[in-house]
Design an enzyme around this catalytic site. Sequence first.
Site, PDB file in Angstrom:
ATOM      1  N   LYS A  61       2.142   4.367  19.211  1.00 37.33           N
ATOM      2  CA  LYS A  61       2.235   5.810  18.606  1.00 37.33           C
ATOM      3  C   LYS A  61       2.622   6.764  19.680  1.00 37.33           C
ATOM      4  O   LYS A  61       3.497   7.733  19.612  1.00 37.33           O
ATOM      5  CB  LYS A  61       1.019   6.131  17.682  1.00 37.33           C
ATOM      6  CG  LYS A  61       1.050   5.366  16.499  1.00 37.33           C
ATOM      7  CD  LYS A  61      -0.255   5.344  15.817  1.00 37.33           C
ATOM      8  CE  LYS A  61      -0.267   4.426  14.691  1.00 37.33           C
ATOM      9  NZ  LYS A  61      -1.671   4.264  14.010  1.00 37.33           N
ATOM     10  N   THR A 103       0.786  -1.149  -0.046  1.00 37.28           N
ATOM     11  CA  THR A 103       0.159  -0.094   0.062  1.00 37.28           C
ATOM     12  C   THR A 103       0.997   1.144   0.085  1.00 37.28           C
ATOM     13  O   THR A 103       0.805   2.126  -0.814  1.00 37.28           O
ATOM     14  CB  THR A 103      -0.845  -0.036   1.392  1.00 37.28           C
ATOM     15  OG1 THR A 103      -1.683  -1.449   1.321  1.00 37.28           O
ATOM     16  CG2 THR A 103      -1.895   0.999   1.333  1.00 37.28           C
ATOM     17  N   VAL A 104       1.556   1.397   1.005  1.00 39.40           N
ATOM     18  CA  VAL A 104       2.389   2.760   0.989  1.00 39.40           C
ATOM     19  C   VAL A 104       3.680   2.598   0.112  1.00 39.40           C
ATOM     20  O   VAL A 104       3.977   3.541  -0.441  1.00 39.40           O
ATOM     21  CB  VAL A 104       2.982   2.799   2.618  1.00 39.40           C
ATOM     22  CG1 VAL A 104       3.811   4.173   2.551  1.00 39.40           C
ATOM     23  CG2 VAL A 104       1.900   2.577   3.361  1.00 39.40           C
ATOM     24  N   LYS A 146       6.062   1.813  12.902  1.00 40.73           N
ATOM     25  CA  LYS A 146       5.939   2.447  14.298  1.00 40.73           C
ATOM     26  C   LYS A 146       6.272   0.812  15.241  1.00 40.73           C
ATOM     27  O   LYS A 146       6.841   1.235  16.135  1.00 40.73           O
ATOM     28  CB  LYS A 146       4.697   3.022  14.573  1.00 40.73           C
ATOM     29  CG  LYS A 146       3.390   2.220  14.658  1.00 40.73           C
ATOM     30  CD  LYS A 146       2.281   2.081  15.322  1.00 40.73           C
ATOM     31  CE  LYS A 146       1.900   0.796  15.326  1.00 40.73           C
ATOM     32  NZ  LYS A 146       1.158   0.209  14.165  1.00 40.73           N
ATOM     33  N   GLY A 150      -3.253   5.498   4.871  1.00 43.43           N
ATOM     34  CA  GLY A 150      -3.616   5.345   3.320  1.00 43.43           C
ATOM     35  C   GLY A 150      -2.327   5.603   2.528  1.00 43.43           C
ATOM     36  O   GLY A 150      -1.414   5.934   3.159  1.00 43.43           O
ATOM     37  N   GLU A 206       8.807  10.126  10.265  1.00 41.87           N
ATOM     38  CA  GLU A 206       7.572  10.888  10.123  1.00 41.87           C
ATOM     39  C   GLU A 206       6.298  10.028   9.914  1.00 41.87           C
ATOM     40  O   GLU A 206       5.248  10.290  10.609  1.00 41.87           O
ATOM     41  CB  GLU A 206       7.798  12.061   8.984  1.00 41.87           C
ATOM     42  CG  GLU A 206       6.403  12.949   8.994  1.00 41.87           C
ATOM     43  CD  GLU A 206       6.224  13.784  10.415  1.00 41.87           C
ATOM     44  OE1 GLU A 206       7.205  14.681  10.541  1.00 41.87           O
ATOM     45  OE2 GLU A 206       5.464  13.662  11.027  1.00 41.87           O
TER      46      GLU A 206
HETATM   47  N1  LIG Z   1      -1.035   1.384   5.111  1.00 45.49           N
HETATM   48  C1  LIG Z   1      -1.049   2.385   5.900  1.00 45.49           C
HETATM   49  O1  LIG Z   1      -2.055   3.283   5.654  1.00 45.49           O
HETATM   50  C2  LIG Z   1       0.263   2.885   6.959  1.00 45.49           C
HETATM   51  C3  LIG Z   1       0.166   3.981   7.470  1.00 45.49           C
HETATM   52  C4  LIG Z   1       1.128   4.109   8.249  1.00 45.49           C
HETATM   53  C5  LIG Z   1       2.255   3.392   8.551  1.00 45.49           C
HETATM   54  N2  LIG Z   1       1.963   2.260   7.820  1.00 45.49           N
HETATM   55  C6  LIG Z   1       3.280   1.432   8.047  1.00 45.49           C
HETATM   56  O2  LIG Z   1       3.880   1.158   6.577  1.00 45.49           O
HETATM   57  C7  LIG Z   1       4.539  -0.080   6.480  1.00 45.49           C
HETATM   58  C8  LIG Z   1       3.925  -0.891   5.431  1.00 45.49           C
HETATM   59  O3  LIG Z   1       2.688  -0.833   5.343  1.00 45.49           O
HETATM   60  P1  LIG Z   1       1.724  -1.119   4.065  1.00 45.49           P
HETATM   61  O4  LIG Z   1       0.220  -1.123   4.490  1.00 45.49           O
HETATM   62  O5  LIG Z   1       2.206  -0.770   2.941  1.00 45.49           O
HETATM   63  O6  LIG Z   1       1.932  -3.043   4.031  1.00 45.49           O
HETATM   64  P2  LIG Z   1       1.672  -3.912   3.008  1.00 45.49           P
HETATM   65  O7  LIG Z   1       0.568  -3.426   1.897  1.00 45.49           O
HETATM   66  O8  LIG Z   1       1.375  -5.336   3.476  1.00 45.49           O
HETATM   67  O9  LIG Z   1       2.895  -3.845   2.076  1.00 45.49           O
HETATM   68  C9  LIG Z   1       3.879  -4.655   2.394  1.00 45.49           C
HETATM   69  C10 LIG Z   1       5.135  -4.830   1.481  1.00 45.49           C
HETATM   70  O10 LIG Z   1       6.279  -5.394   1.758  1.00 45.49           O
HETATM   71  C11 LIG Z   1       6.593  -6.623   1.098  1.00 45.49           C
HETATM   72  N3  LIG Z   1       7.218  -7.536   2.131  1.00 45.49           N
HETATM   73  C12 LIG Z   1       6.587  -7.771   3.532  1.00 45.49           C
HETATM   74  N4  LIG Z   1       7.360  -8.433   4.286  1.00 45.49           N
HETATM   75  C13 LIG Z   1       8.672  -8.873   3.436  1.00 45.49           C
HETATM   76  C14 LIG Z   1       9.832  -9.758   3.617  1.00 45.49           C
HETATM   77  N5  LIG Z   1       9.911 -10.284   4.706  1.00 45.49           N
HETATM   78  N6  LIG Z   1      10.366  -9.901   2.600  1.00 45.49           N
HETATM   79  C15 LIG Z   1      10.221  -8.970   1.285  1.00 45.49           C
HETATM   80  N7  LIG Z   1       9.143  -8.359   1.091  1.00 45.49           N
HETATM   81  C16 LIG Z   1       8.268  -8.202   2.237  1.00 45.49           C
HETATM   82  C17 LIG Z   1       5.398  -7.106   0.749  1.00 45.49           C
HETATM   83  O11 LIG Z   1       5.818  -7.908  -0.672  1.00 45.49           O
HETATM   84  P3  LIG Z   1       4.746  -8.538  -1.293  1.00 45.49           P
HETATM   85  O12 LIG Z   1       3.772  -7.471  -2.140  1.00 45.49           O
HETATM   86  O13 LIG Z   1       5.430  -9.399  -2.532  1.00 45.49           O
HETATM   87  O14 LIG Z   1       3.793  -9.472  -0.622  1.00 45.49           O
HETATM   88  C18 LIG Z   1       4.434  -5.930   0.433  1.00 45.49           C
HETATM   89  O15 LIG Z   1       5.069  -5.414  -1.008  1.00 45.49           O
HETATM   90  C19 LIG Z   1       4.025  -0.643   8.119  1.00 45.49           C
HETATM   91  O16 LIG Z   1       5.282  -0.568   8.728  1.00 45.49           O
HETATM   92  C20 LIG Z   1       2.969   0.061   8.499  1.00 45.49           C
HETATM   93  O17 LIG Z   1       2.718  -0.061   9.780  1.00 45.49           O
HETATM   94  C21 LIG Z   1       1.140   1.896   7.077  1.00 45.49           C
END
Ligand SMILES: NC(=O)c1ccc[n+]([C@@H]2O[C@H](COP(=O)([O-])OP(=O)(O)OC[C@H]3O[C@@H](n4cnc5c(N)ncnc54)[C@H](OP(=O)(O)O)[C@@H]3O)[C@@H](O)[C@H]2O)c1
Length: 326
Positions: free
Chosen positions: A202, A13-14, A102, A297, A126
């Site tokens: 947080k 997502t991010v 976080k 998001g 941030e």
């Molecule tokens: N989503 C939000 O709105 C949001 C807001 C604030 C903070 N965050 C933080 O941002 C971070 C990412 O969140 P997200 O929502 O983007 O997560 P996500 O959609 O689950 O994406 C995770 C990505 O990391 C890859 N991945 C996960 N574990 C891996 C590993 N061991 N080796 C290699 N690749 C790996 C996945 O690969 P595949 O695609 O191949 O499965 C995927 O591309 C997290 O720490 C979350 O807490 C997210």
Amino acid sequence: MRQVNIGLLGCGTVGQGFVRLIERERERIRVRDGVDLRVRRILVRDIQKERTGIDRSLLTTNAIEVIDDCDLLVELIGGVHSAGAYVRRALRDGRDVVTANKALLAESGRELFAAASASGARIGFEASVCGGIPIIRAIERGLAGDSIESLTGILNGTCNYILTRMEERGLDFATALRLAQDRGFAEADSTLDVTGMDALQKLQILAELAFGSSHVRTKVHGIDDISRQEIEQARSRRCVVRHVATARRLPGGAELRVERRELPESHPLASVRDENNAVIIRAKAVGEMLFVGKGAGSLPTAAAVLSDVIEISRAEARVYTGENLT
Ligand SMILES: NC(=O)c1ccc[n+]([C@@H]2O[C@H](COP(=O)([O-])OP(=O)(O)OC[C@H]3O[C@@H](n4cnc5c(N)ncnc54)[C@H](OP(=O)(O)O)[C@@H]3O)[C@@H](O)[C@H]2O)c1
């Protein structure tokens, strides 16, 4: 023009939002900040997964290749084990790191900052609290000249979404949670969110920045035992229920609380709806300030990640010349 090669861990997502935002903003950043940002490699688990608009030739499953071949590492995979190992490796070699994680900071923040300081690397985080709201920067820089007395906020968008759906549609907790999951606001396992632990993590990061104290008392109560009656009774008193995180400076320490609170409709946090976040900072000289906006998001969070990347990449602080004022 300084070229900065970015190693990106994660393209979910991010991560995808980050790649899109860099493409959209690259020229503006080149002109404004004097840096040319390039995503050089991207670590994923599954290279075959559909990722619209992402150049597949950048994807790899080899983490070492991504980390050792970049100037700056952006960690967006989440979790603490692999993410922690990759971040430690980058910091050990003096590479700057930007993360939205976080959970990792709450678990190993002190150790990671010590590693960064030992190797001369910097860590940007941030996006780890309140997504797109620049709250870390406000506390760290904007208010460096003032003394923060308390922080009060809505730090978990999932809980706020559930509470406002219960309030507006008369839903019970389980139905509102399912709705949040269907809309993508809640994880399949939402335990950390609804028990208040996510908000506490947080709050710990914000409190550490604001107070830097090590003697901290904490109290956490989630929203998982809330009933429709509790919301209706609050409504009958012209109040709303919000899941509020509060950090207060105490002599020699701080008190951190995450709990449901009944707030009058006129309270600034009462009008924060859906998945939005908000933080009220009370500081000695400035008084009260309210920050409100999207706490999660793809693009809002990516924008916070990118702002850290730009700040770290800029060779020198930008000097405001006032040239465009006439
Ligand atoms: N989503 C939000 O709105 C949001 C807001 C604030 C903070 N965050 C933080 O941002 C971070 C990412 O969140 P997200 O929502 O983007 O997560 P996500 O959609 O689950 O994406 C995770 C990505 O990391 C890859 N991945 C996960 N574990 C891996 C590993 N061991 N080796 C290699 N690749 C790996 C996945 O690969 P595949 O695609 O191949 O499965 C995927 O591309 C997290 O720490 C979350 O807490 C997210």
